[in-house]
Scaffold this active site. Structure first.
Site, short mmCIF file in Angstrom:
data_model
loop_
_atom_site.label_atom_id
_atom_site.label_comp_id
_atom_site.label_asym_id
_atom_site.label_seq_id
_atom_site.Cartn_x
_atom_site.Cartn_y
_atom_site.Cartn_z
N TYR A 15 8.52 61.48 50.36
CA TYR A 15 9.74 61.98 51.03
C TYR A 15 10.32 63.21 50.32
CZ TYR A 15 14.76 61.64 52.29
OH TYR A 15 16.05 61.90 52.67
N ASP A 35 -1.65 62.84 45.13
CA ASP A 35 -0.95 61.68 45.71
C ASP A 35 -2.01 60.64 46.07
OD1 ASP A 35 2.10 61.64 47.39
OD2 ASP A 35 0.68 59.99 47.57
N LEU A 37 -1.38 58.29 48.23
CA LEU A 37 -0.98 57.90 49.58
C LEU A 37 -0.59 56.42 49.68
CD1 LEU A 37 -3.47 59.99 51.79
CD2 LEU A 37 -1.19 60.62 50.97
N PHE A 78 7.00 63.48 41.01
CA PHE A 78 7.73 62.63 41.97
C PHE A 78 7.12 61.24 42.08
CE2 PHE A 78 8.35 66.98 43.50
CZ PHE A 78 9.71 67.01 43.73
N ALA A 79 5.80 61.13 41.84
CA ALA A 79 5.09 59.88 42.14
C ALA A 79 5.70 58.71 41.38
CB ALA A 79 3.62 60.03 41.76
N ASN A 97 3.35 51.72 37.07
CA ASN A 97 3.34 52.94 37.89
C ASN A 97 4.28 54.02 37.36
OD1 ASN A 97 1.55 51.67 39.54
ND2 ASN A 97 2.99 51.27 41.21
N THR A 122 16.87 59.28 37.93
CA THR A 122 17.79 58.61 38.88
C THR A 122 19.10 58.20 38.21
OG1 THR A 122 18.08 56.52 40.08
CG2 THR A 122 16.42 56.52 38.40
N TYR A 146 13.49 49.10 37.74
CA TYR A 146 13.29 50.45 38.27
C TYR A 146 14.04 51.47 37.40
CZ TYR A 146 14.17 54.56 41.10
OH TYR A 146 14.31 55.87 41.52
N ASN A 175 22.12 59.37 45.87
CA ASN A 175 21.45 58.79 47.04
C ASN A 175 20.78 59.84 47.93
OD1 ASN A 175 23.21 56.56 46.10
ND2 ASN A 175 22.38 55.57 47.92
N1 UDP Z 1 23.40 49.13 52.54
C1 UDP Z 1 23.84 48.25 53.49
N2 UDP Z 1 22.93 47.79 54.41
C2 UDP Z 1 21.62 48.19 54.42
C3 UDP Z 1 21.18 49.11 53.43
C4 UDP Z 1 22.11 49.55 52.49
O1 UDP Z 1 25.01 47.86 53.53
O2 UDP Z 1 20.82 47.74 55.26
C5 UDP Z 1 24.36 49.63 51.53
C6 UDP Z 1 23.98 49.27 50.11
O3 UDP Z 1 24.52 48.04 49.75
C7 UDP Z 1 24.56 50.45 49.33
C8 UDP Z 1 24.51 51.62 50.29
O4 UDP Z 1 24.35 51.04 51.59
O5 UDP Z 1 25.91 50.21 49.04
C9 UDP Z 1 23.34 52.54 50.03
O6 UDP Z 1 22.17 51.77 49.92
P1 UDP Z 1 20.72 52.40 49.89
O7 UDP Z 1 19.75 51.26 49.91
O8 UDP Z 1 20.61 53.42 50.98
O9 UDP Z 1 20.66 53.19 48.53
P2 UDP Z 1 20.88 52.69 47.01
O10 UDP Z 1 22.36 52.83 46.75
O11 UDP Z 1 20.37 51.31 46.91
O12 UDP Z 1 20.08 53.66 46.22
#
Ligand code: UDP
Length: 335
Positions: A15, A35, A37, A78-79, A97, A122, A146, A175
């Site tokens: 992505y 990659d 894949l 990125f991988a 990984n 991250t 992670y 995010n």
């Molecule tokens: N979230 C949610 N429902 C979903 C997926 C995510 O309420 O189906 C919420 C999640 O709890 C977080 C926010 O949306 O507060 C962003 O989540 P996402 O998984 O997109 O990214 P993350 O913060 O885990 O990296």
């Protein structure tokens, strides 16, 4: 060996990698995409414009042949495996990984004296926020494998700098979301767990409803707040990080976010507004490990890289993601 400086992009079919490859092509960069894949999609790679190698990061003969055939002056890495929940249930997959496999890349770089590395790190390396917004000097106490795996690779990279002068930029993403507005490439995860694509999938009827994970957080509307950073803004930060290292810049860590937070409810409302359709919503318990609020302090990125997010409002992220989901590929690469 070819004479032009070439960038090795690991995970360039994924992505964020594929969006970055497109931007670097506009800057006339020559690239090799490596990659396997497992998460990426060959269709996301502009074959013809870049060299594509399907292979494993941990395979030293593949790496050796790339570094022998091309003059690799930098690696964009990125991988990785990126599912927080899976990392809790299968930590060894994440340590293999995200730490063990890239060691082969680093060993090959050391042998070939390639000393520039841009790392997809991250905000999960910080763990639970002690202060909002979060700056780069926030304590790093990751709360899942992670985040720990990414934090450990940062540590490895620092040691390589001390030992043989490897210069790295750790780009700590908040995010990632959105898609290129041309609608040709986008976010296609299997399974898709991220909020924005799932909200749109619920609108499109691909899933019955979106479950909001928790409504009792100490936030104005009770739902979690996140800092959504557009994938093309992430891509431009990679280009600037590369420029920083090519100009002789030191190793550094940089947060990538907008500095603004949006709640789950706000994202749902914006998606309804853009699509003109109602989102089927269910309310569920909190998802384990989710902090109530994650907001980036993006000042260092501006100071060190001259980078600032262009897409500060998640509207454009949602518009792009909707175009991708309703476009010719219907949000999916062929498998
Ligand atoms: N979230 C949610 N429902 C979903 C997926 C995510 O309420 O189906 C919420 C999640 O709890 C977080 C926010 O949306 O507060 C962003 O989540 P996402 O998984 O997109 O990214 P993350 O913060 O885990 O990296």
């Amino acid at each position: 060996m070819e004479s032009q400086d070439t960038i090795l992009v690991t995970g360039g079919a994924g992505y964020i990698g594929s969006h970055t490859v497109r931007q670097l092509l506009k800057r006339n960069e020559k690239m090799v995409v490596l990659d396997n894949l497992s998460y990426g999609h060959e269709e996301a790679v502009p074959v013809g414009a870049v060299t594509f190698v399907r292979g494993e990061l941990a395979d030293s003969s593949t790496l050796e042949s790339i570094f022998t055939q091309h003059r690799i002056d930098a690696v964009l890495h990125f991988a990785a495996s990126t599912y927080v929940g899976e990392s809790v249930s299968d930590p060894l997959k994440y340590y293999r990984n995200n730490i063990a496999a890239p060691l082969t890349v680093l060993e090959t770089m050391q042998r070939h004296q390639c000393k520039r590395f841009i790392f997809s790190s991250t905000c999960a390396t910080y763990g639970d926020p002690q202060k909002i917004p979060m700056a780069e000097d926030h304590p790093q106490q990751p709360v899942n494998p992670y985040g720990a795996s990414k934090w450990m690779l940062e540590r490895v990279l620092k040691d390589c700098d001390r030992a043989w002068g490897l210069k790295s930029v750790f780009l700590r993403y908040f995010n990632a979301s959105g898609c290129d507005p041309n609608g040709e490439i986008g976010e296609d995860h299997d399974p898709e767990t991220h909020l924005i694509p799932r909200v749109l999938m619920a609108i499109a009827g691909e899933i019955p409803a979106i479950t909001v994970f928790g409504t009792d957080y100490p936030t104005p509307d009770g739902t979690c707040i996140r800092d959504y950073i557009h994938v093309n803004d992430l891509a431009s930060a990679h280009a600037l990080a590369l420029e920083h290292l090519r100009k002789g810049g030191e190793s550094t860590a940089v947060n990538l976010g907008t500095g603004r937070g949006f709640s789950v409810t706000e994202i749902i409302k914006t998606a309804e507004d853009i699509t003109g359709k109602r989102v089927p919503v269910e309310y569920g318990p909190r998802r384990p490990g989710d902090p109530s609020e994650l907001i980036c302090d993006p000042r260092k990125a501006k100071e060190v890289l001259g980078w600032e997010a262009v897409h500060k409002d998640p509207r454009s992220h949602i518009e792009g993601a909707w175009k991708w989901l309703t476009g010719p590929k219907r949000g999916r690469y062929s498998r």
